[in-house]
Write a protein that holds these residues in place. Structure first.
Motif, PDB file in Angstrom:
ATOM      1  N   THR A 250       0.873  -1.356  -0.021  1.00 10.75           N
ATOM      2  CA  THR A 250      -0.064  -0.020  -0.058  1.00 10.75           C
ATOM      3  C   THR A 250       0.955   1.368   0.070  1.00 10.75           C
ATOM      4  O   THR A 250       0.622   2.104  -0.747  1.00 10.75           O
ATOM      5  N   LYS A 251       2.145   1.112   0.829  1.00 10.37           N
ATOM      6  CA  LYS A 251       2.907   2.216   1.036  1.00 10.37           C
ATOM      7  C   LYS A 251       3.763   2.354  -0.690  1.00 10.37           C
ATOM      8  O   LYS A 251       3.622   3.687  -1.073  1.00 10.37           O
ATOM      9  N   VAL A 252       3.980   1.252  -1.350  1.00 10.52           N
ATOM     10  CA  VAL A 252       4.721   1.403  -2.595  1.00 10.52           C
ATOM     11  C   VAL A 252       3.479   2.178  -3.472  1.00 10.52           C
ATOM     12  O   VAL A 252       3.999   3.003  -4.273  1.00 10.52           O
ATOM     13  N   ILE A 253       2.341   1.844  -3.638  1.00 13.59           N
ATOM     14  CA  ILE A 253       1.383   2.234  -4.286  1.00 13.59           C
ATOM     15  C   ILE A 253       1.314   3.725  -4.033  1.00 13.59           C
ATOM     16  O   ILE A 253       1.049   4.687  -5.102  1.00 13.59           O
ATOM     17  N   LYS A 254       0.801   4.042  -2.812  1.00 15.56           N
ATOM     18  CA  LYS A 254       0.792   5.618  -2.524  1.00 15.56           C
ATOM     19  C   LYS A 254       1.899   6.278  -3.026  1.00 15.56           C
ATOM     20  O   LYS A 254       1.731   7.462  -3.670  1.00 15.56           O
ATOM     21  N   ALA A 255       3.453   5.875  -3.047  1.00 12.31           N
ATOM     22  CA  ALA A 255       4.461   6.476  -3.634  1.00 12.31           C
ATOM     23  C   ALA A 255       4.050   6.725  -5.082  1.00 12.31           C
ATOM     24  O   ALA A 255       4.643   7.837  -5.715  1.00 12.31           O
ATOM     25  N   LEU A 256       3.591   5.662  -5.650  1.00  7.39           N
ATOM     26  CA  LEU A 256       3.694   5.793  -7.232  1.00  7.39           C
ATOM     27  C   LEU A 256       2.578   6.898  -7.589  1.00  7.39           C
ATOM     28  O   LEU A 256       2.572   7.511  -8.413  1.00  7.39           O
ATOM     29  N   ARG A 257       1.574   6.720  -6.581  1.00  5.58           N
ATOM     30  CA  ARG A 257       0.135   7.783  -6.938  1.00  5.58           C
ATOM     31  C   ARG A 257       0.822   9.295  -6.746  1.00  5.58           C
ATOM     32  O   ARG A 257       0.632  10.125  -7.519  1.00  5.58           O
ATOM     33  N   ASP A 258       1.665   9.292  -5.565  1.00  3.05           N
ATOM     34  CA  ASP A 258       2.082  10.562  -5.555  1.00  3.05           C
ATOM     35  C   ASP A 258       2.968  11.050  -6.571  1.00  3.05           C
ATOM     36  O   ASP A 258       3.182  12.333  -6.776  1.00  3.05           O
ATOM     37  N   LYS A 259       3.748  10.106  -7.397  1.00  2.07           N
ATOM     38  CA  LYS A 259       4.503  10.462  -8.540  1.00  2.07           C
ATOM     39  C   LYS A 259       3.700  10.536  -9.850  1.00  2.07           C
ATOM     40  O   LYS A 259       4.170  10.907 -10.860  1.00  2.07           O
ATOM     41  N   GLY A 260       2.310  10.474  -9.559  1.00  2.46           N
ATOM     42  CA  GLY A 260       1.565  10.877 -10.792  1.00  2.46           C
ATOM     43  C   GLY A 260       1.004   9.614 -11.567  1.00  2.46           C
ATOM     44  O   GLY A 260       0.427   9.723 -12.668  1.00  2.46           O
TER      45      GLY A 260
END
Lengths: 287, 270
Positions: A250-260
Motif C-alpha cells: 500500500t505504501k509503494v502504491i501510494k508513493a507511485l500515486r504521488d508521482k502521478g
C-alpha cells in the motif's frame, strides 16, 4: 442479530495495588455472523485481554459481553458453554499439546463437550482435514511433529469443537513464509465453508489485509478504529501514530500515486497490485 | 496464580536494604539461635524488641509481613494449643483429665512467639535482599567449602536460576491453564481425583516447556563461554561498610542483653 456484542467493556489488572493498570477501557462493538475481522494493535494495547474476555477466560471488571444476545456472565457456572461457542487459539498453541497421540489431543475439546465417540471421531477427522493435517500423523505423538505440524494440530484441537466464533491469536507467528500463506488460506477456506465468525489477531498488516473484511484497531486499551479493511488502511498517518503501519505494498502504491501514476488507492495485496499494474501498462501499450 | 507471596523482594531504600547481604545472612543465623536461647520473659521481650525494630527499619509495608504470617498462623495455633496440655506441676485449670499448668501456658507462649519471630525476621531478609544478592552472598559464605571440593559457584548459580524460573513458570502455568480452559477443560469442579486428573493437561506441557527452557538457557550460557566458577571475576564485589559493623555491634549488644537477662533475672516456670 449480532453474533458478538460488547458494551463498555473494561478490564483492570492489580486493582488497589501500585501496579494498577487498565488493560481494556470502555470498549464497545458489534460483530455480525460470518464476519472475518482483523484485530491489530501495538504490543500491550489490550488485544489479548480483549479476546480472552470474549470467551469468558477473563472476567471483565465492568461491562457486558453478549454472545448471540446472551450475557455470558449471567450464570457464571455455565461459562464453559461459551468456551465451546467461542473457540480461542492462543499464541504459540503448540505448547499446549499434551496427549499421547495427535488424535487424542484434537479430541480433548470435543470430549470435554461430552459428545459420543463417533461424533468425536468425525469432528477430529474433519478438523484435521480443515487445517491440512495428514491423517497418517494422527497416531503419532504430538511431540514428534515438526513445528508447523504441531501448530496445525493445536489449531485443529480448537476447530474440532466446531465453535460459532473462532479467535486466532497470531496464528502465523514464527512460521516460514510458505507455511504462513498456506495456513492463512486454509483459515480463509474454513471461514468460507462454515460461514462462521473469525477474529484474527495479528501483527502482520499483510496477513490482515489479505484475508479480513473488517479491521479493529486497539490503542492503549481503547478501540481506536473499527471499519472496512480498506478504509482502515487508508488512514496511514493515524495508524503510524499508534505504532502501526499499512501493508508495504500500500505504501509503494501510494508513493507511485504521488508521482502521478494512475492507480487506485485501495490496493492492499501484492496480487491485486500486480493485476492493476499489468492492466495499466497494457492500457498504455507498454506491455 | 500470580499473587503467591514467595518471600518476594520488595525494593525500597532502607538501612536494611543497603546492608551487606553476607552480614544479613550471618546475623539472621545468629538471631535464630538467639530466639531459641531465651529462657525467661525478659530476654524474650528483648528479642521481640529486636524483631520489631528490624521490621520497622526495613521500610517494607507491614501488610507484606502480615501476609507471610498468614500462611503459618495455623501451625502456630496448633503447636501452641498442644503445648498448653504438656506441662508438669500444679494445674491451674483442670477439667476432667485435661490439665493446664502454668508451665504449659509458658511453653505455649514461648513456642508461638519464637515461631512468629522466626518468620518475621527471615521475611525481613528476603524482603530486603534481591535474590541475586542473596545467592551471591551465599556463594561467598560457602567459599571455604571449596577446600572439600564442593562446587560452591555451581550451587549458587543453580539457586539463582531456580529463583529466576519461579515467576517464569508461574506465568507459563497461567498461560497453559487458560489455553486448556479454552478447550473446555474443567478445573474448578469435581472431586479430588477428578481435579488431580484435570491437572494432567497442564502439567505435561509445563514440564515440556520447563525442559525446553532449561535446554535453551544452557545453550545460551555456553554460547557466552560460561564455564563455571573457575577464574570468574565479578562486576560488583562486596565490601563491609561502617553500617555493617554497626549492625553487627547492635546484635552483639542484643546477645549480651539476652545472656544477662537469662543469668541474672528469675527463670520462668518451666
Amino acid at each position: 442479530m449480532s453474533n458478538i456484542k460488547v458494551e463498555n467493556l473494561c478490564c483492570t489488572y492489580g486493582i488497589k495495588t501500585p501496579f494498577e493498570r487498565h488493560a481494556v477501557s470502555d470498549v464497545s462493538f458489534e460483530i455480525n455472523k460470518g464476519d472475518f475481522v482483523g484485530l491489530i494493535g501495538h504490543t500491550g494495547s489490550g488485544k489479548s485481554t480483549l479476546v480472552q474476555m470474549l470467551n469468558g477466560l477473563i472476567k471483565p471488571t465492568s461491562g457486558k459481553v453478549y454472545i448471540d444476545g446472551i450475557d455470558i456472565w449471567e450464570k457464571p457456572k455455565e461459562i464453559r458453554k461459551f468456551r465451546f461457542k467461542v473457540g480461542l487459539v492462543f499464541q504459540y498453541p503448540e505448547y499446549q499439546l499434551f496427549e499421547e497421540t495427535v488424535y487424542k489431543d484434537i479430541a480433548f475439546g470435543p470430549s470435554n463437550m461430552g459428545l459420543s465417540e463417533e461424533e468425536i471421531k468425525e469432528r477430529v477427522l474433519r478438523a484435521a482435514k480443515f487445517v491440512g493435517l495428514d491423517y497418517k500423523l494422527l497416531n503419532k505423538s504430538p511431540f514428534d511433529l515438526s513445528g508447523g505440524e504441531k501448530r496445525r494440530a493445536a489449531i485443529a484441537g480448537v476447530i474440532a469443537m466446531d465453535p460459532d466464533v473462532l479467535i486466532l491469536d497470531e496464528p502465523t507467528a514464527g512460521l516460514d513464509p510458505v507455511g504462513r500463506n498456506v495456513l492463512l488460506s486454509q483459515i480463509s477456506q474454513y471461514q468460507k465453508a462454515k460461514n462462521n465468525t473469525i477474529i484474527l489477531v495479528s501483527h502482520s498488516m499483510e496477513d490482515v489485509a489479505r484475508v479480513t473484511k473488517k479491521v479493529m484497531v486497539m490503542n492503549k486499551g481503547k478501540l481506536a478504529m473499527f471499519g472496512d479493511t480498506k478504509s482502515v488502511f487508508s488512514k496511514s498517518e493515524e495508524l503510524s501514530s499508534m505504532g502501526l503501519r499499512v501493508p508495504q505494498i500500500t505504501k509503494v502504491i501510494k508513493a507511485l500515486r504521488d508521482k502521478g501514476v494512475n492507480l487506485p488507492d485501495d490496493i492492499l495485496t501484492v496480487d491485486r497490485a500486480v493485476a492493476e499494474i499489468t492492466e495499466l501498462l497494457k492500457k498504455e501499450g507498454k506491455l | 496464580m500470580r499473587d503467591i507471596a514467595f518471600g518476594q523482594f520488595y525494593p525500597a531504600k532502607s538501612l536494611l536494604h543497603r546492608l551487606d547481604p553476607r552480614a544479613k545472612i550471618l546475623l539472621l543465623i545468629v538471631f535464630i539461635v538467639l530466639v531459641f536461647c531465651t529462657a525467661n520473659y525478659y530476654s524474650l521481650l528483648l528479642v521481640i524488641l529486636g524483631v520489631f525494630s528490624v521490621v520497622l527499619f526495613s521500610k517494607v509495608p507491614l501488610r507484606l509481613y502480615f501476609n507471610s504470617l498468614k500462611m503459618i498462623i495455623v501451625i502456630v495455633l496448633i503447636t501452641s494449643f498442644l503445648n498448653l496440655f504438656y506441662g508438669t506441676g500444679e494445674p491451674v485449670i483442670s477439667w476432667g483429665f485435661i490439665k493446664i499448668t502454668l508451665e504449659g501456658i509458658n511453653n505455649a507462649i514461648f513456642v508461638s512467639v519464637r515461631i512468629l519471630s522466626l518468620i518475621l525476621i527471615s521475611s525481613a531478609l528476603t524482603f530486603t535482599t534481591s535474590p541475586t544478592d542473596l545467592t551471591d552472598a551465599l556463594e561467598r559464605l560457602m567459599k571455604p567449602l571449596t577446600v572439600f571440593k564442593v562446587k560452591v559457584h555451581e550451587i549458587a548459580m543453580m539457586m539463582t536460576i531456580a529463583l529466576r524460573f519461579v515467576p517464569l513458570l508461574l506465568e507459563e502455568t497461567d498461560k497453559i491453564m487458560s489455553a486448556q480452559k479454552a478447550r473446555g477443560a474443567d478445573m474448578e469442579s469435581g472431586n479430588l481425583i477428578q481435579r488431580i486428573k484435570a491437572l494432567v493437561p497442564v502439567l505435561i506441557p509445563l514440564f515440556v516447556s520447563a525442559f525446553r527452557r532449561a535446554y535453551e538457557l544452557a545453550v545460551a550460557m555456553e554460547c557466552r563461554c560460561y564455564q563455571g566458577g573457575e577464574g570468574r571475576t565479578r562486576m560488583k564485589s562486596l565490601h563491609l561498610h561502617t553500617r555493617d559493623y554497626l549492625s553487627i555491634l547492635v546484635v552483639i549488644i542484643l546477645i549480651v542483653g539476652v545472656v544477662l537477662c537469662n543469668v541474672l533475672l528469675p527463670q520462668a516456670v518451666r
